[in-house]
Each structure stands twice: as structure tokens, then as C-alpha cells.
Design a protein around this motif. Structure first.
Motif, PDB file in Angstrom:
ATOM      1  N   ASN A   1      63.568  17.440  51.314  1.00 33.17           N
ATOM      2  CA  ASN A   1      63.135  18.530  52.162  1.00 33.17           C
ATOM      3  C   ASN A   1      63.612  18.297  53.593  1.00 33.17           C
TER       4      ASN A   1
ATOM      5  N   TYR B   1      66.864  27.092  47.421  1.00 32.23           N
ATOM      6  CA  TYR B   1      66.309  25.917  48.083  1.00 32.23           C
ATOM      7  C   TYR B   1      66.535  25.965  49.597  1.00 32.23           C
TER       8      TYR B   1
ATOM      9  N   ASP C   1      65.811  33.334  44.288  1.00 34.52           N
ATOM     10  CA  ASP C   1      66.131  32.812  42.969  1.00 34.52           C
ATOM     11  C   ASP C   1      67.003  33.823  42.220  1.00 34.52           C
TER      12      ASP C   1
END
Length: 212
Positions: A5, A71, A96
Motif C-alpha cells: 500500500n 489497485y 475493477d
């Protein structure tokens, strides 16, 4: 592969709404307005850090490109590439791919790129492969008639599976290469993974599949 992250990535993405397109559902059928022209629209599903589409955008300024990447920690790198190069024909969707038909109208896209996607090698995960029939139906729905998928991978098993999937769906296969970097195909733009794999001497597989 576990993704790290990036602190503040989500907040940073919101600061650039002209590049990272928000509320994608509201843009459905209006993507030419987003770009301000009627040029063809190509998308890359799973665009990663954006190296491929950055190169394509520079090479083809008369084509509009959209990178779809879910992401935050990855797409932030693509954002930085666009900012550095200043490309008006390259936008990003932090979404997505499974929801693609929510973001694009029927026949709105001209071409789809699938590069070095997760092979999902276990049989029970077959439906997650981006060249599975359920994804092909989705691509066909949002693409113009005779639209094309350009596919690259380092994974031989996934390539063989994908060729079978394309053929079974009734698509026309063109420019099938079992070793891209030793072929006569011109204008290839490498992805980050492609550069990494090719340095190791790994074979790159590529094909173009056209809907009828």
C-alpha cells in the motif's frame, strides 16, 4: 504477488479528476466528450503502472487511451507518468474490470489490450482469467463490430488457454507469435513485466483476436 500500500494514494487520486475519472458510470456513452474529440477509444484492462499505455499514447496521439486498474497503490504510478509526460489522450479508471459494462456503452470502444494478466493457473479459478468466455462476452458488448483484443503474456499455459478460448468464442486470430521479440511484428511497446521477463531471456507470447 502481494501489493504494497502507498500511503495517501487514495487521497492523491482524488486530486486529479481530469486524469483519474471519477463516477465512471456517469460517463457511460459520453467518453468522446471526456476527451473532447471523436478519436477511437482503446482500453487496457489491468493497466498496472502505465508504461504500456504511456508509450502507446506518445506513438498514437490520434487515439484515446483509458487504463483500467483497481489497485490504488499501482495506478498512482500511472498517474505520475501521465503528469510527467502531459498526455491529453490518456485517462485512468480506478475500477475493477468486472464492472466494465457499467462504464462503457455498447459499441463505445474500438480495442482492448490485455497484457501479462494473472494466469490463475488452478482450474477452480478459470472464470477469473481475463480471457475467459464471460470476459469475452463483456468486451464484445462494449466494443464496435469487428473490434480487436491484443493479448500478451509470458505464460505458455495461459496463452494456449486463451487461443482456445478466443477460437471457441468464434473470434478470428491474427498475428499469433510464440516468440514476440524474435518476430517481425512492428511497433511493440513493452510493459514493465515484459522488460523484466525479456531481460531474463523468457519468451513472450502475443496474438490479436477479432470479434466477427
Amino acid at each position: 504477488m502481494r501489493l504494497r500500500n502507498k500511503a495517501g494514494a487514495s487521497e492523491e487520486l482524488l486530486q486529479h479528476p481530469t486524469i483519474i475519472i471519477q463516477n465512471a458510470e456517469s460517463r457511460k456513452g459520453k467518453w468522446h466528450d471526456v476527451f473532447g474529440n471523436n478519436n477511437p477509444i482503446h482500453i487496457e484492462v489491468g493497466t498496472g503502472k502505465g508504461k504500456f499505455l504511456t508509450g502507446m499514447s506518445e506513438l498514437h496521439p490520434d487515439i484515446n487511451y483509458i487504463g483500467v486498474e483497481k489497485y490504488d497503490s499501482v495506478i498512482i504510478s500511472a498517474l505520475e507518468r501521465i503528469q510527467e509526460a502531459g498526455m491529453p489522450n490518456f485517462k485512468l479508471l480506478n475500477e475493477d474490470v468486472i464492472n466494465l459494462t457499467s462504464y462503457f456503452e455498447q459499441g463505445e470502444l474500438d480495442q482492448v489490450y490485455i497484457n501479462f494478466t494473472d494466469p490463475w493457473p488452478k482450474n477452480r479459478h478459470e472464470k477469473r482469467r481475463l480471457t475467459h468466455e464471460r470476459f469475452l462476452r463483456m468486451y464484445e458488448q462494449v466494443m464496435k463490430k469487428n473490434g480487436e483484443i491484443h493479448f500478451k503474456t509470458d505464460n505458455q499455459a495461459l496463452f494456449e488457454y486463451s487461443l482456445h478460448s478466443f477460437s471457441k468464442y468464434g473470434m478470428i486470430l491474427n498475428n499469433v507469435s510464440l516468440d514476440l521479440h524474435k518476430s517481425d511484428i512492428e511497433g511493440n511497446i513493452m510493459t514493465e513485466y515484459e522488460e523484466k521477463f525479456s531481460r531474463k531471456g523468457m519468451r513472450i507470447y502475443r496474438c490479436e483476436a477479432q470479434f466477427r
